[in-house]
Write a protein that holds these residues in place. Structure first.
Motif, PDB file in Angstrom:
ATOM      1  N   SER A 159       0.827  -1.205   0.000  1.00 23.45           N
ATOM      2  CA  SER A 159       0.000   0.000   0.000  1.00 23.45           C
ATOM      3  C   SER A 159       0.862   1.255   0.000  1.00 23.45           C
ATOM      4  N   LYS A 160       1.940   1.235   0.804  1.00 21.86           N
ATOM      5  CA  LYS A 160       2.846   2.384   0.835  1.00 21.86           C
ATOM      6  C   LYS A 160       3.500   2.598  -0.523  1.00 21.86           C
ATOM      7  N   MET A 161       3.895   1.501  -1.166  1.00 28.59           N
ATOM      8  CA  MET A 161       4.541   1.604  -2.468  1.00 28.59           C
ATOM      9  C   MET A 161       3.590   2.212  -3.498  1.00 28.59           C
ATOM     10  N   VAL A 162       2.333   1.762  -3.473  1.00 24.77           N
ATOM     11  CA  VAL A 162       1.331   2.299  -4.411  1.00 24.77           C
ATOM     12  C   VAL A 162       1.125   3.783  -4.176  1.00 24.77           C
ATOM     13  N   ALA A 163       1.089   4.199  -2.887  1.00 23.53           N
ATOM     14  CA  ALA A 163       0.884   5.608  -2.564  1.00 23.53           C
ATOM     15  C   ALA A 163       2.049   6.465  -3.058  1.00 23.53           C
ATOM     16  N   VAL A 164       3.279   5.948  -2.871  1.00 26.11           N
ATOM     17  CA  VAL A 164       4.467   6.693  -3.326  1.00 26.11           C
ATOM     18  C   VAL A 164       4.461   6.840  -4.837  1.00 26.11           C
ATOM     19  N   VAL A 165       4.124   5.761  -5.541  1.00 22.51           N
ATOM     20  CA  VAL A 165       4.078   5.818  -7.004  1.00 22.51           C
ATOM     21  C   VAL A 165       3.037   6.825  -7.471  1.00 22.51           C
ATOM     22  N   ALA A 166       1.862   6.801  -6.846  1.00 23.25           N
ATOM     23  CA  ALA A 166       0.797   7.734  -7.230  1.00 23.25           C
ATOM     24  C   ALA A 166       1.222   9.175  -6.989  1.00 23.25           C
ATOM     25  N   GLN A 167       1.887   9.397  -5.837  1.00 24.23           N
ATOM     26  CA  GLN A 167       2.352  10.751  -5.525  1.00 24.23           C
ATOM     27  C   GLN A 167       3.415  11.203  -6.520  1.00 24.23           C
ATOM     28  N   THR A 168       4.311  10.287  -6.900  1.00 21.43           N
ATOM     29  CA  THR A 168       5.359  10.620  -7.865  1.00 21.43           C
ATOM     30  C   THR A 168       4.765  10.981  -9.219  1.00 21.43           C
ATOM     31  N   VAL A 171       3.218  14.491  -8.939  1.00 22.25           N
ATOM     32  CA  VAL A 171       4.249  15.535  -8.953  1.00 22.25           C
ATOM     33  C   VAL A 171       4.828  15.697 -10.358  1.00 22.25           C
ATOM     34  N   GLY A 172       5.062  14.564 -11.021  1.00 16.60           N
ATOM     35  CA  GLY A 172       5.591  14.624 -12.386  1.00 16.60           C
ATOM     36  C   GLY A 172       4.642  15.337 -13.328  1.00 16.60           C
ATOM     37  N   SER A 173       3.343  15.074 -13.183  1.00 14.51           N
ATOM     38  CA  SER A 173       2.347  15.717 -14.036  1.00 14.51           C
ATOM     39  C   SER A 173       2.319  17.224 -13.793  1.00 14.51           C
TER      40      SER A 173
END
Length: 217
Positions: A159-168, A171-173
């Motif tokens: 779950s933490k990994m998914v949240a970090v990816v979504a946040q990244t 931010v990239g967008s």
């Protein structure tokens, strides 16, 4: 659990087969925590389920023979044989409960086929109520708890990994949008500078032209 209960050769054979299955179940569940691949865990659980079904069949056969011979045995022998049967039921139900724990952790929602013999009656019962976890041994409870904690830790990490990816991604967008806006702004500034430079050049030429006319006059 060794038995010193007086039995006929037929009951002794069934009892021995049941004890062999219990040993196989114990070893099989001990191996479950060592298997990390979920597909292999599911296959191992399927094999153990087959052993439990066979054990259930044998206990029913034990109960059938026990009733056939009941009239030939003294009351104390019948009591010992019934106690032996209840021990088998309790032991099998402990593995059924353990199976449910592993099955839940694997995300398998198939209904567990529960053992249908009552805890106090000599007659097989149709009640399929889920047996309490108190039927499990202390080691089985500990192993089951550890397995569930490991599964929970893995789920939290995912779950933490998914949240970090979504946040990244977000931010990239946002960064891409900002860069696009800045690029367009730079283009506008460049165009304005070109216009100013052209105006200055024309003004310089006009000044030179006026200067020549003044000199001629």
């Amino acid at each position: 659990m060794a038995s010193d209960v007086p039995m006929t050769p037929e009951l002794e054979q069934i009892d021995g087969e049941i004890q062999d299955i219990f040993r196989a179940l114990q070893n099989g569940f001990q191996k479950m925590d060592k298997i990390k691949d979920s597909n292999r865990q599911a296959k191992q659980l399927e094999d153990l389920t087959g052993k439990m079904k066979e054990c259930k069949r044998l206990i029913k056969e034990f109960d059938r023979i026990l009733k056939d011979e009941e009239s030939k045995n003294p009351p104390e022998v019948n009591k010992q044989l019934n106690d032996r049967k209840q021990y088998m039921i309790k032991e099998l139900n402990s593995y059924v409960t353990l199976r449910k724990t592993y099955q839940s952790s694997l995300g398998n929602n198939k209904r567990v086929e529960l053992f249908d013999m009552g805890a106090t009656s000599s007659e097989p019962a149709a009640d399929d109520n889920i047996q309490m976890a108190s039927a499990m041994t202390n080691q089985q409870l500990i192993d089951s708890g550890r397995n569930q904690m490991d599964q929970t830790d893995e789920a939290i990490a995912r779950s933490k990994m998914v949240a970090v990816v979504a946040q990244t991604v977000e931010v990239g967008s946002q960064t891409a949008t900002t860069l696009t806006q800045q690029t367009e702004q730079m283009k506008r500034i460049g165009n304005e500078l070109d216009s100013v430079h052209f105006s200055l050049k024309k003004a310089s030429q006009l000044v030179k032209e006026i200067g020549r006319q003044v000199a001629t006059d």
